[in-house]
Design a protein around this motif. Structure first.
Motif, PDB file in Angstrom:
ATOM      1  N   HIS A  26       9.759  10.905  -8.403  1.00  0.00           N
ATOM      2  CA  HIS A  26      10.617  10.187  -7.462  1.00  0.00           C
ATOM      3  C   HIS A  26       9.837   8.978  -6.935  1.00  0.00           C
ATOM      4  O   HIS A  26       8.789   9.138  -6.306  1.00  0.00           O
ATOM      5  N   LEU A  27      10.373   7.812  -7.194  1.00  0.00           N
ATOM      6  CA  LEU A  27       9.770   6.586  -6.673  1.00  0.00           C
ATOM      7  C   LEU A  27      10.572   6.164  -5.453  1.00  0.00           C
ATOM      8  O   LEU A  27      11.790   5.940  -5.546  1.00  0.00           O
ATOM      9  N   ILE A  28       9.885   6.081  -4.323  1.00  0.00           N
ATOM     10  CA  ILE A  28      10.546   5.658  -3.079  1.00  0.00           C
ATOM     11  C   ILE A  28      10.265   4.174  -2.878  1.00  0.00           C
ATOM     12  O   ILE A  28       9.107   3.742  -2.972  1.00  0.00           O
ATOM     13  N   THR A  29      11.323   3.407  -2.615  1.00  0.00           N
ATOM     14  CA  THR A  29      11.125   1.960  -2.500  1.00  0.00           C
ATOM     15  C   THR A  29      10.265   1.616  -1.288  1.00  0.00           C
ATOM     16  O   THR A  29      10.375   2.233  -0.232  1.00  0.00           O
ATOM     17  N   ASP A  30       9.421   0.631  -1.501  1.00  0.00           N
ATOM     18  CA  ASP A  30       8.522   0.148  -0.454  1.00  0.00           C
ATOM     19  C   ASP A  30       9.087  -1.188   0.029  1.00  0.00           C
ATOM     20  O   ASP A  30       8.969  -2.201  -0.651  1.00  0.00           O
ATOM     21  N   THR A  31       9.716  -1.151   1.192  1.00  0.00           N
ATOM     22  CA  THR A  31      10.367  -2.379   1.677  1.00  0.00           C
ATOM     23  C   THR A  31       9.592  -2.986   2.845  1.00  0.00           C
ATOM     24  O   THR A  31      10.141  -3.778   3.603  1.00  0.00           O
ATOM     25  N   ARG A  32       8.310  -2.605   2.966  1.00  0.00           N
ATOM     26  CA  ARG A  32       7.516  -3.236   4.008  1.00  0.00           C
ATOM     27  C   ARG A  32       7.345  -4.723   3.693  1.00  0.00           C
ATOM     28  O   ARG A  32       7.456  -5.124   2.529  1.00  0.00           O
ATOM     29  N   PRO A  33       7.094  -5.546   4.707  1.00  0.00           N
ATOM     30  CA  PRO A  33       6.998  -6.992   4.481  1.00  0.00           C
ATOM     31  C   PRO A  33       6.023  -7.335   3.350  1.00  0.00           C
ATOM     32  O   PRO A  33       4.963  -6.715   3.226  1.00  0.00           O
ATOM     33  N   GLY A  34       6.419  -8.290   2.533  1.00  0.00           N
ATOM     34  CA  GLY A  34       5.543  -8.743   1.453  1.00  0.00           C
ATOM     35  C   GLY A  34       5.692  -7.964   0.163  1.00  0.00           C
ATOM     36  O   GLY A  34       5.039  -8.281  -0.837  1.00  0.00           O
ATOM     37  N   ARG A  35       6.520  -6.925   0.159  1.00  0.00           N
ATOM     38  CA  ARG A  35       6.713  -6.128  -1.071  1.00  0.00           C
ATOM     39  C   ARG A  35       7.913  -6.653  -1.837  1.00  0.00           C
ATOM     40  O   ARG A  35       8.799  -7.286  -1.270  1.00  0.00           O
ATOM     41  N   ASP A  36       7.951  -6.306  -3.119  1.00  0.00           N
ATOM     42  CA  ASP A  36       9.087  -6.691  -3.959  1.00  0.00           C
ATOM     43  C   ASP A  36       9.628  -5.420  -4.607  1.00  0.00           C
ATOM     44  O   ASP A  36       9.303  -5.103  -5.757  1.00  0.00           O
ATOM     45  N   PRO A  37      10.446  -4.655  -3.854  1.00  0.00           N
ATOM     46  CA  PRO A  37      10.848  -3.341  -4.351  1.00  0.00           C
ATOM     47  C   PRO A  37      11.602  -3.386  -5.681  1.00  0.00           C
ATOM     48  O   PRO A  37      11.414  -2.508  -6.518  1.00  0.00           O
TER      49      PRO A  37
ATOM     50  N   VAL B  84       2.606   3.760  -6.970  1.00  0.00           N
ATOM     51  CA  VAL B  84       3.240   2.821  -7.910  1.00  0.00           C
ATOM     52  C   VAL B  84       3.334   1.423  -7.290  1.00  0.00           C
ATOM     53  O   VAL B  84       2.942   0.433  -7.885  1.00  0.00           O
ATOM     54  N   SER B  85       3.815   1.382  -6.057  1.00  0.00           N
ATOM     55  CA  SER B  85       4.093   0.085  -5.436  1.00  0.00           C
ATOM     56  C   SER B  85       2.828  -0.743  -5.202  1.00  0.00           C
ATOM     57  O   SER B  85       2.853  -1.971  -5.306  1.00  0.00           O
ATOM     58  N   ALA B  86       1.724  -0.072  -4.894  1.00  0.00           N
ATOM     59  CA  ALA B  86       0.484  -0.806  -4.609  1.00  0.00           C
ATOM     60  C   ALA B  86      -0.412  -0.917  -5.841  1.00  0.00           C
ATOM     61  O   ALA B  86      -1.519  -1.451  -5.752  1.00  0.00           O
ATOM     62  N   ALA B  87       0.050  -0.411  -6.974  1.00  0.00           N
ATOM     63  CA  ALA B  87      -0.786  -0.449  -8.177  1.00  0.00           C
ATOM     64  C   ALA B  87      -0.820  -1.869  -8.748  1.00  0.00           C
ATOM     65  O   ALA B  87       0.165  -2.605  -8.647  1.00  0.00           O
ATOM     66  N   ALA B  88      -1.941  -2.206  -9.371  1.00  0.00           N
ATOM     67  CA  ALA B  88      -2.039  -3.520 -10.015  1.00  0.00           C
ATOM     68  C   ALA B  88      -1.007  -3.622 -11.130  1.00  0.00           C
ATOM     69  O   ALA B  88      -0.453  -4.699 -11.373  1.00  0.00           O
ATOM     70  N   ASP B  89      -0.760  -2.521 -11.805  1.00  0.00           N
ATOM     71  CA  ASP B  89       0.217  -2.490 -12.892  1.00  0.00           C
ATOM     72  C   ASP B  89       1.159  -1.312 -12.650  1.00  0.00           C
ATOM     73  O   ASP B  89       0.873  -0.180 -13.065  1.00  0.00           O
ATOM     74  N   PRO B  90       2.290  -1.550 -11.954  1.00  0.00           N
ATOM     75  CA  PRO B  90       3.188  -0.436 -11.596  1.00  0.00           C
ATOM     76  C   PRO B  90       3.729   0.329 -12.808  1.00  0.00           C
ATOM     77  O   PRO B  90       3.937   1.540 -12.718  1.00  0.00           O
ATOM     78  N   ALA B  91       3.935  -0.348 -13.936  1.00  0.00           N
ATOM     79  CA  ALA B  91       4.426   0.370 -15.124  1.00  0.00           C
ATOM     80  C   ALA B  91       3.372   1.342 -15.637  1.00  0.00           C
ATOM     81  O   ALA B  91       3.670   2.500 -15.971  1.00  0.00           O
ATOM     82  N   LEU B  92       2.119   0.873 -15.674  1.00  0.00           N
ATOM     83  CA  LEU B  92       1.021   1.731 -16.129  1.00  0.00           C
ATOM     84  C   LEU B  92       0.825   2.916 -15.168  1.00  0.00           C
ATOM     85  O   LEU B  92       0.624   4.062 -15.591  1.00  0.00           O
ATOM     86  N   ALA B  93       0.918   2.636 -13.872  1.00  0.00           N
ATOM     87  CA  ALA B  93       0.764   3.707 -12.875  1.00  0.00           C
ATOM     88  C   ALA B  93       1.891   4.731 -13.020  1.00  0.00           C
ATOM     89  O   ALA B  93       1.671   5.948 -12.900  1.00  0.00           O
TER      90      ALA B  93
END
Ligand SMILES: Cc1ncc(COP(=O)(O)OP(=O)(O)O)c(N)n1
Ligand SMILES: Cc1nc(C(=O)O)sc1CCOP(=O)(O)O
Ligand SMILES: [Mg+2]
Length: 208
Positions: free
Chosen positions: A8-19, A189-198
């Motif tokens: 389950h990936l929960i969207t990260d909508t904190r400022p500066g993110r691109d969910p 996932v959201s903070a990973a350098a490569d979200p697909a790889l994570a």
């Protein structure tokens, strides 16, 4: 009810993110194995939540993945999501079940066996259990319960347990050994350098 995905990936909508970019990347790796839970800041308007949920659902649908909406069940119904997730500050589980109807996927937060059993009796179809580890994504949570706390809930209920809070691919084996059916993540996932790889690493840890 469709079978529940394990990641389950929960969207990260904190400022500066691109969910949406993160959801796209995660879907490219996990495809139909992913569940995306749309979670917005409490300060977000219903219109903002609706617009994000509509876009996330469209992406999920194109990969055969499921979309749930956190807290705002009217938004889940409005966009046609598979269901929603509620916790202690949201609608009670029985009320949420009435809103979603008998077939909607309904997740409930539980931190201990007693409340877990009550949530299942009231109609939860899965439980989000944590925080398993320290998280920097949400404040005001109780101390981490660790894999042992997850095991205590797993032993008390007969619905899938989704472990949440500070989950990383490296921590998945211990959570699975404790009986977790799957995991929910934001930062891994959201903070990973490569979200697909994570995402791929989490799926591998969940299915190997
Ligand atoms: C899978 C999963 N588990 C737990 C939660 C937390 O929900 P809640 O306790 O209602 O807190 P908020 O996310 O609303 O701040 C969750 N969202 N998903
Ligand atoms: C939204 C949320 N709920 C939690 C709970 O324990 O109820 S932990 C959490 C945040 C999870 O983010 P991350 O994967 O970055 O630790
Ligand atoms: Mg909530």
């Amino acid at each position: 009810m469709p079978s529940l995905g394990r990641l389950h990936l929960i969207t990260d909508t904190r400022p500066g993110r691109d969910p949406l970019a993160v959801v796209r990347a995660a879907l490219s790796a996990a495809r139909a194995e992913l569940v995306v839970q749309v979670r917005v800041e409490d300060s977000a308007t219903d219109r903002e939540a609706y617009d994000l949920a509509r876009r996330v659902l469209a992406l999920c649908t194109s990969y055969g993945a499921s979309c749930l909406v956190n807290d705002r069940l009217h938004v889940a119904l409005a966009v046609g999501a598979a269901g929603g997730h509620v916790g202690a500050d949201d609608l009670p589980v029985a009320a949420a079940r009435r809103v979603l109807g008998p077939t909607g996927v309904l997740g409930a937060t539980a931190r201990a066996p007693g409340t877990a059993g009550e949530a299942v009796a009231a109609g939860a179809s899965y439980l989000g259990v944590g925080p398993c580890h320290t998280t920097s994504t949400k404040t005001g949570l109780p101390d981490p319960i660790g894999p042992a706390g997850v095991r205590a809930v797993v032993d008390a209920v007969d619905v899938p347990v989704i472990a949440i809070g500070g989950v990383t691919a490296a921590r998945v084996p211990a959570l699975r050994a404790a009986g977790a059916y799957g995991v929910a993540v934001v930062g891994a996932v959201s903070a990973a350098a490569d979200p697909a790889l994570a995402t791929a690493a989490l799926i591998e840890a969940l299915t190997c």
